[in-house]
Each structure stands twice: as C-alpha cells, then as structure tokens.
Write a protein that holds these residues in place. Structure first.
Motif, mmCIF file in Angstrom:
data_model
loop_
_atom_site.group_PDB
_atom_site.id
_atom_site.type_symbol
_atom_site.label_atom_id
_atom_site.label_comp_id
_atom_site.label_asym_id
_atom_site.label_seq_id
_atom_site.Cartn_x
_atom_site.Cartn_y
_atom_site.Cartn_z
ATOM 1 N N UNK A 95 0.825 -1.201 0.000
ATOM 2 C CA UNK A 95 0.000 0.000 0.000
ATOM 3 C C UNK A 95 0.864 1.259 0.000
ATOM 4 N N UNK A 96 1.892 1.284 0.842
ATOM 5 C CA UNK A 96 2.771 2.455 0.908
ATOM 6 C C UNK A 96 3.462 2.691 -0.437
ATOM 7 N N UNK A 97 3.850 1.614 -1.107
ATOM 8 C CA UNK A 97 4.456 1.744 -2.437
ATOM 9 C C UNK A 97 3.458 2.343 -3.425
ATOM 10 N N UNK A 98 2.222 1.829 -3.402
ATOM 11 C CA UNK A 98 1.180 2.374 -4.280
ATOM 12 C C UNK A 98 0.948 3.852 -3.995
ATOM 13 N N UNK A 99 0.852 4.182 -2.710
ATOM 14 C CA UNK A 99 0.568 5.562 -2.301
ATOM 15 C C UNK A 99 1.623 6.527 -2.837
ATOM 16 N N UNK A 100 2.868 6.079 -2.849
ATOM 17 C CA UNK A 100 3.960 6.950 -3.290
ATOM 18 C C UNK A 100 4.048 7.075 -4.801
ATOM 19 N N UNK A 101 3.398 6.185 -5.542
ATOM 20 C CA UNK A 101 3.624 6.154 -6.990
ATOM 21 C C UNK A 101 2.383 6.407 -7.844
ATOM 22 N N UNK A 102 1.242 6.757 -7.238
ATOM 23 C CA UNK A 102 0.028 6.920 -8.038
ATOM 24 C C UNK A 102 -0.352 8.385 -8.210
ATOM 25 N N UNK A 126 -10.047 1.442 -2.261
ATOM 26 C CA UNK A 126 -10.961 2.387 -1.601
ATOM 27 C C UNK A 126 -10.209 3.215 -0.571
ATOM 28 N N UNK A 127 -9.360 2.556 0.224
ATOM 29 C CA UNK A 127 -8.580 3.290 1.229
ATOM 30 C C UNK A 127 -7.593 4.230 0.545
ATOM 31 N N UNK A 128 -6.921 3.742 -0.492
ATOM 32 C CA UNK A 128 -5.965 4.568 -1.237
ATOM 33 C C UNK A 128 -6.643 5.789 -1.846
ATOM 34 N N UNK A 129 -7.857 5.622 -2.346
ATOM 35 C CA UNK A 129 -8.600 6.746 -2.927
ATOM 36 C C UNK A 129 -8.831 7.843 -1.903
ATOM 37 N N UNK A 130 -9.111 7.458 -0.675
ATOM 38 C CA UNK A 130 -9.271 8.452 0.391
ATOM 39 C C UNK A 130 -7.953 9.101 0.771
ATOM 40 N N UNK A 131 -6.896 8.292 0.860
ATOM 41 C CA UNK A 131 -5.582 8.816 1.239
ATOM 42 C C UNK A 131 -5.108 9.881 0.255
ATOM 43 N N UNK A 132 -5.315 9.639 -1.050
ATOM 44 C CA UNK A 132 -4.847 10.607 -2.063
ATOM 45 C C UNK A 132 -5.904 11.668 -2.375
ATOM 46 N N UNK A 133 -6.998 11.639 -1.610
ATOM 47 C CA UNK A 133 -8.074 12.640 -1.716
ATOM 48 C C UNK A 133 -8.733 12.670 -3.092
ATOM 49 N N UNK A 134 -8.991 11.466 -3.653
ATOM 50 C CA UNK A 134 -9.786 11.390 -4.871
ATOM 51 C C UNK A 134 -11.162 11.969 -4.562
#
Length: 196
Positions: A95-102, A126-134
């Motif tokens: 997840x952390x890798x995805x968060x840094x690269x999307x 879904x969680x990643x979408x919230x983290x990156x403020x989609x």
C-alpha cells in the motif's frame, strides 16, 4: 484460515437471511474483508435465479457504501485505523508503495480494474482513494459503475445460462480477472494517448 472463511461465507447462501448477509459481506469486502461478495452471490444467484437482479442491486449498493467507508478510512483515519488494518493483512508495504507512486489517472484505472476484477483488491483501492483525496463524487460514480457492472453481469449470465456458466466462472475467475485487467489497461492507455 482463508479456506474456512470462504466455506463459512458459502454456507450463508442457504439461509433465509442470505440477502442481509450479502449486503454485510459486500459492504465489508470493500473496506476491510478478505472474501469477495461473489462467494455468496454466486450460490444465491444459482439457487434463486428469479431474484438475480435484486441480489445484484443489494451487492452493488452495499459494496459502494462499503467503498465510501474505505474512502473515509483513508481520508480521515489513515494512521489511526487504516494502517493497522493493512498491516494485519500484510498489505501495508504494498500500500505504501502504491501511495507513493500513483496519481489521479492511476487511481481511476485501479478503481476500474479493482471494481470489475478485484485487481488490486477493492479494499486497498478504496482506502488509497481516500488517502490521495480522490474526489468523493468521482469515487462514488466509479464504484457504482464498476461494481454494478460486475454484479449485474454475473446476475445476467447466471440467469441466462444457469449453473454451467456459474461453474465456469468459479473455476476460471482468476483468468477472467486477468483478461479484464489487460483489457482495462489497454483501454486506459489508448484513452490517455487520444486525450493528448
């Protein structure tokens, strides 16, 4: 453990409370649960084909609501709640890798592939979408279209072709998911090139 969990979910299909269980599992699958709602939806569709579209609607609405809960976890409570959940499933590093690269485009692509084919798992996206403020309206629209397409297509195929297609889907779900993923990536890349 996962196999026992899967068998337990399958056992719920024969209960009178199966629609409520379907809603619950579709909801939690989109935010924190390992077993896909399809594990319960497929036997329910085979048992009551006349209720196929009703079950698909229940799964879609509950899955989108669960997705919103996952988005909220990422947006409002990533460090406090989402990180421990991801750590529990052994997905934190991924997840952390995805968060840094999307970016926004990749999130939308992952929402599409995840919603249709579970690649990557829907809870991560879904969680990643919230983290990156989609944007929440964009998130809801994508989740509704992709999850609805998945569940209503399953309902249509099982209603139209019956148990044979159900067995085929269950045996070949991974191959079908990879094919859908490849097609989605192709469409995404073509649309990006066309927009430029």
């Amino acid at each position: 453990m996962l196999n026992n969990l899967y068998k337990w979910v399958l056992s719920l299909a024969n209960r009178p409370t199966a629609p409520a269980w379907l809603a619950f599992i579709a909801f939690v699958e989109s935010s924190i649960f390992l077993v896909p709602a399809d594990a319960l939806l497929l036997p329910m569709l085979l048992a009551r084909p006349e209720r196929s579209y009703r079950y698909a609607l229940i799964a879609t609405v509950a899955s989108v609501a669960g997705g919103i809960a996952g988005w909220a976890l990422g947006y409002f409570a990533y460090d406090a709640i989402a990180k421990p959940i991801l750590g529990f499933y052994g997905k934190l590093a991924e997840f952390e890798h995805l968060k840094a690269s999307v970016n926004g485009w990749w999130i939308m692509l992952m929402m599409t592939t995840s919603g249709i084919a579970h690649l990557p798992p829907i809870k991560l996206v879904t969680i990643l979408s919230g983290v990156v403020h989609l944007s929440l309206p964009i998130f809801i629209a994508l989740a509704t279209v992709t999850r609805g397409a998945r569940f209503f297509l399953l309902a249509y195929l099982l209603r139209r072709f019956g148990e044979r297609v159900g067995l085929f889907i269950e045996r070949r779900l991974n191959q079908i998911a990879v094919l859908v993923l490849v097609m989605a990536i192709f469409v995404f890349l073509v649309s990006r090139c066309t927009i430029r």
